[in-house]
Design a protein around this motif. Structure first.
Motif, PDB file in Angstrom:
ATOM      1  N   ILE A   1       1.930  -2.717   4.426  1.00 41.32           N
ATOM      2  CA  ILE A   1       1.481  -4.014   3.930  1.00 41.32           C
ATOM      3  C   ILE A   1       0.064  -3.872   3.392  1.00 41.32           C
ATOM      4  N   GLY A   2      -0.197  -4.439   2.213  1.00 37.53           N
ATOM      5  CA  GLY A   2      -1.547  -4.418   1.642  1.00 37.53           C
ATOM      6  C   GLY A   2      -2.069  -5.841   1.507  1.00 37.53           C
ATOM      7  N   GLY A   3      -3.358  -5.961   1.142  1.00 32.62           N
ATOM      8  CA  GLY A   3      -3.980  -7.278   1.098  1.00 32.62           C
ATOM      9  C   GLY A   3      -4.628  -7.509   2.453  1.00 32.62           C
ATOM     10  N   LYS A   4      -5.465  -8.546   2.576  1.00 28.71           N
ATOM     11  CA  LYS A   4      -6.261  -8.696   3.794  1.00 28.71           C
ATOM     12  C   LYS A   4      -5.738  -9.793   4.724  1.00 28.71           C
TER      13      LYS A   4
ATOM     14  N   ARG B   1       1.396  -6.414  -6.606  1.00 28.93           N
ATOM     15  CA  ARG B   1       0.615  -5.241  -6.995  1.00 28.93           C
ATOM     16  C   ARG B   1       0.812  -4.117  -5.985  1.00 28.93           C
TER      17      ARG B   1
ATOM     18  N   SER C   1      -2.074   0.979   7.224  1.00 33.81           N
ATOM     19  CA  SER C   1      -3.186   0.127   6.782  1.00 33.81           C
ATOM     20  C   SER C   1      -3.352  -1.076   7.695  1.00 33.81           C
TER      21      SER C   1
ATOM     22  N   MET D   1      -9.438   4.366  -2.039  1.00 42.20           N
ATOM     23  CA  MET D   1      -8.617   3.169  -2.255  1.00 42.20           C
ATOM     24  C   MET D   1      -8.546   2.883  -3.751  1.00 42.20           C
TER      25      MET D   1
ATOM     26  N   ASP E   1     -10.182  -5.993   8.253  1.00 43.35           N
ATOM     27  CA  ASP E   1      -9.165  -7.053   8.362  1.00 43.35           C
ATOM     28  C   ASP E   1      -8.712  -7.216   9.813  1.00 43.35           C
TER      29      ASP E   1
ATOM     30  N   THR F   1      -8.617   2.323   6.500  1.00 43.91           N
ATOM     31  CA  THR F   1      -8.196   1.165   5.705  1.00 43.91           C
ATOM     32  C   THR F   1      -7.800   0.018   6.625  1.00 43.91           C
ATOM     33  N   GLY F   2      -8.273  -1.188   6.317  1.00 46.05           N
ATOM     34  CA  GLY F   2      -7.835  -2.370   7.063  1.00 46.05           C
ATOM     35  C   GLY F   2      -8.566  -2.610   8.372  1.00 46.05           C
TER      36      GLY F   2
ATOM     37  N   ASP G   1       0.849  -1.199   0.000  1.00 44.70           N
ATOM     38  CA  ASP G   1       0.000   0.000   0.000  1.00 44.70           C
ATOM     39  C   ASP G   1       0.879   1.241   0.000  1.00 44.70           C
TER      40      ASP G   1
ATOM     41  N   THR H   1      -6.885   0.179  -6.323  1.00 45.09           N
ATOM     42  CA  THR H   1      -6.188  -1.115  -6.265  1.00 45.09           C
ATOM     43  C   THR H   1      -5.852  -1.643  -7.656  1.00 45.09           C
TER      44      THR H   1
ATOM     45  N   HIS I   1      -2.940  -8.623   6.769  1.00 49.58           N
ATOM     46  CA  HIS I   1      -3.334  -7.784   7.912  1.00 49.58           C
ATOM     47  C   HIS I   1      -3.779  -8.645   9.097  1.00 49.58           C
TER      48      HIS I   1
ATOM     49  N   ASN J   1      -1.146  -0.849  -4.325  1.00 49.00           N
ATOM     50  CA  ASN J   1      -2.438  -0.180  -4.146  1.00 49.00           C
ATOM     51  C   ASN J   1      -2.201   1.191  -3.547  1.00 49.00           C
TER      52      ASN J   1
HETATM   53  O1  TA6 Z   1      -8.690  -3.987   3.502  1.00 47.30           O
HETATM   54  C1  TA6 Z   1      -7.653  -3.084   3.269  1.00 47.30           C
HETATM   55  C2  TA6 Z   1      -6.854  -3.520   2.060  1.00 47.30           C
HETATM   56  O2  TA6 Z   1      -6.386  -4.769   2.246  1.00 47.30           O
HETATM   57  C3  TA6 Z   1      -5.743  -2.525   1.708  1.00 47.30           C
HETATM   58  O3  TA6 Z   1      -4.563  -2.834   2.368  1.00 47.30           O
HETATM   59  C4  TA6 Z   1      -5.638  -2.612   0.197  1.00 47.30           C
HETATM   60  O4  TA6 Z   1      -4.507  -3.289  -0.189  1.00 47.30           O
HETATM   61  C5  TA6 Z   1      -6.947  -3.249  -0.253  1.00 47.30           C
HETATM   62  O5  TA6 Z   1      -7.707  -3.519   0.917  1.00 47.30           O
HETATM   63  C6  TA6 Z   1      -6.851  -4.529  -1.035  1.00 47.30           C
HETATM   64  O6  TA6 Z   1      -8.182  -4.904  -1.276  1.00 47.30           O
HETATM   65  P1  TA6 Z   1      -8.513  -6.040  -2.362  1.00 47.30           P
HETATM   66  O7  TA6 Z   1      -9.988  -6.286  -2.194  1.00 47.30           O
HETATM   67  O8  TA6 Z   1      -8.148  -5.479  -3.707  1.00 47.30           O
HETATM   68  O9  TA6 Z   1      -7.686  -7.243  -1.994  1.00 47.30           O
END
Ligand code: TA6
Length: 312
Positions: free
Chosen positions: A36-39, A90, A291, A105, A255, A251-252, A12, A107, A42, A92
Motif C-alpha cells: 500500500i502506498g500513500g500516507k 499511481r 511500506s 523513493m 506515517d 519508508t512509511g 508501492d 513517485t 498507512h 510509486n
Molecule cells: O510515506 C511513505 C509513502 O507514503 C510511500 O508509501 C510512497 O507511496 C510515498 O510516501 C508517497 O508520498 P507522496 O508524498 O508522493 O504522497
C-alpha cells in the motif's frame, strides 16, 4: 469514527537490488513485492493493526482500484474511496540496495480530479462527519490539485467540528495552518519551509517555534528523524528519542508515527504516553520490509527503550 483521507493513494512497487544501486550499471533485482502506498492509507493500516475501527477514504483511480483495495482489505482496512473513472491509481517505486543506507523513493503524479468530483467528494464526506470523529489528512494531494482547493476542502471538514490532523508539506501545509487544525506533524525540513527559517538543530526548532504564530494549533510535532520528535502543546515542550533499531525499510515510518499519534488521541493518552507510543510504532515499522504496518508486540518491547525528555 476515525477517517484517514489519502487524496492521492498509490501502490508501492518495492524493489531490492544486489550490492549498491549504481548509475550506468545493470542493477540486478534480488527481491520485489507490492504494498500500500500513500500516507493516510498507512495511518489506517496502523489503526487496523491495533484493532481500531477506521475508514480509509479519498480519491482513487478506477484502474488499479481492485489491487489497492485487496492490499487494504488484507490489512483489515475498510476502504471507501471516491472512484475516478478512466484514470489510474499511481504507482510509486521504493528501491533499496545492500548498503542499507535508506530507500530511494520514485513517485508518480497521480490522477487529475475535476472541480465537480472535488465538490461531490466534499459534500459526501462532510455529510458523514460527526463532531466526535477524528479525521486525518495525510500526504499531499496530486500536484494537479491547487493548494486553494485543498485548503477549502480542509476548511469544510474542520467546520463539522471534528478533530482534524494534517500531515502535509509545502504550500499545502501553509494552507492547512490557515484553518488551525488540531495537530500538524511537519518534519524538520517542512517546518523550516513553513517558517521560512533554516533549522538544523533541536534548539533552532524550539527558537523558531517560540517566535512563530502557530500557537492556535493544539499539537505541533516536528519530527527530526533519528533525533526523535519535539511536541509543542499548551506551552509545554517534550522531546522523544527513538530506540536504535536495524532498519529494513524506512519508508512509511513517519506515517506509522502519525498512526500511533491518532490512536493515542482516540484513546485519550497523556502527551507523554502519546509520544512514546507513536515512536515505538514507528520504530517497529522501520524493521518491516513493507511500506506499511508494524508488529504491536514488537512495539510494546521497543517502547521500554524510548526516551522522553521534558524540555519545558
Ligand atoms: O510515506 C511513505 C509513502 O507514503 C510511500 O508509501 C510512497 O507511496 C510515498 O510516501 C508517497 O508520498 P507522496 O508524498 O508522493 O504522497
Amino acid at each position: 469514527m476515525i477517517y484517514s483521507v489519502t487524496l492521492n493513494p498509490a501502490i508501492d512497487r518495492i524493489i531490492h537490488v544486489h550490492d549498491a544501486l549504481t548509475r550506468g550499471k545493470n542493477n540486478h533485482v534480488s527481491e520485489s513485492y507490492n504494498d500500500i502506498g500513500g500516507k493516510g492509507t498507512h495511518v489506517s493500516v496502523v489503526l487496523s493493526c491495533l484493532d481500531t475501527p477506521n475508514i480509509a477514504t479519498g480519491f482513487i483511480g478506477e484502474n488499479g482500484k481492485e489491487e489497492l483495495y485487496s492490499l487494504l482489505m488484507e490489512r483489515k482496512v475498510n476502504p471507501e474511496f471516491f472512484v475516478l473513472p478512466n484514470r489510474a491509481v499511481r504507482q510509486n517505486y521504493v528501491i533499496m540496495d545492500e548498503t542499507h543506507s535508506g530507500s530511494f523513493m520514485i513517485t508518480q503524479t497521480g490522477p487529475s480530479i475535476t472541480p465537480d468530483e472535488l465538490g461531490q467528494f466534499t459534500t459526501d464526506f462532510t455529510g458523514k462527519l460527526e463532531p466526535d470523529d477524528i479525521v486525518v489528512f495525510a500526504g499531499n494531494p496530486s500536484r494537479l490539485m491547487s493548494p486553494n482547493d485543498y485548503g477549502s476542502l480542509l476548511k469544510k471538514v474542520k467546520e463539522t467540528g471534528v478533530r482534524l490532523i494534517v500531515d502535509a508539506s509545502g504550500d499545502y501545509l501553509k494552507k492547512a495552518i490557515e484553518i488551525s487544525p488540531t495537530l500538524i506533524k511537519p518534519n524538520q525540513y517542512e517546518f523550516g519551509e513553513l517558517t521560512q527559517k533554516k533549522i538544523t538543530s533541536i534548539e533552532d526548532t524550539i527558537e523558531v517555534m517560540e517566535k512563530s504564530n502557530l500557537s492556535k494549533i493544539d499539537y505541533i510535532i516536528v519530527s527530526l528523524g533519528k533525533k526523535g520528535s519535539l511536541l509543542f502543546h499548551n506551552g509545554s515542550i517534550d522531546h522523544v528519542i527513538p530506540p536504535k533499531v536495524k532498519t529494513v525499510n524506512d519508508t512509511g515510518c513517519g506515517d506509522a508515527f502519525v498512526g500511533g499519534i491518532v490512536y493515542a488521541l482516540y484513546k485519550n493518552f497523556s502527551v507523554e504516553d502519546m509520544l512514546t507510543f507513536a515512536t515505538s510504532v514507528s520504530a517497529s515499522k522501520a524493521m518491516q520490509p513493507t511500506s506499511s504496518g508494524f508488529v504491536p508486540e514488537e512495539a510494546r518491547l521497543l517502547r521500554e527503550q524510548v526516551t522522553l525528555e521534558k524540555i519545558k
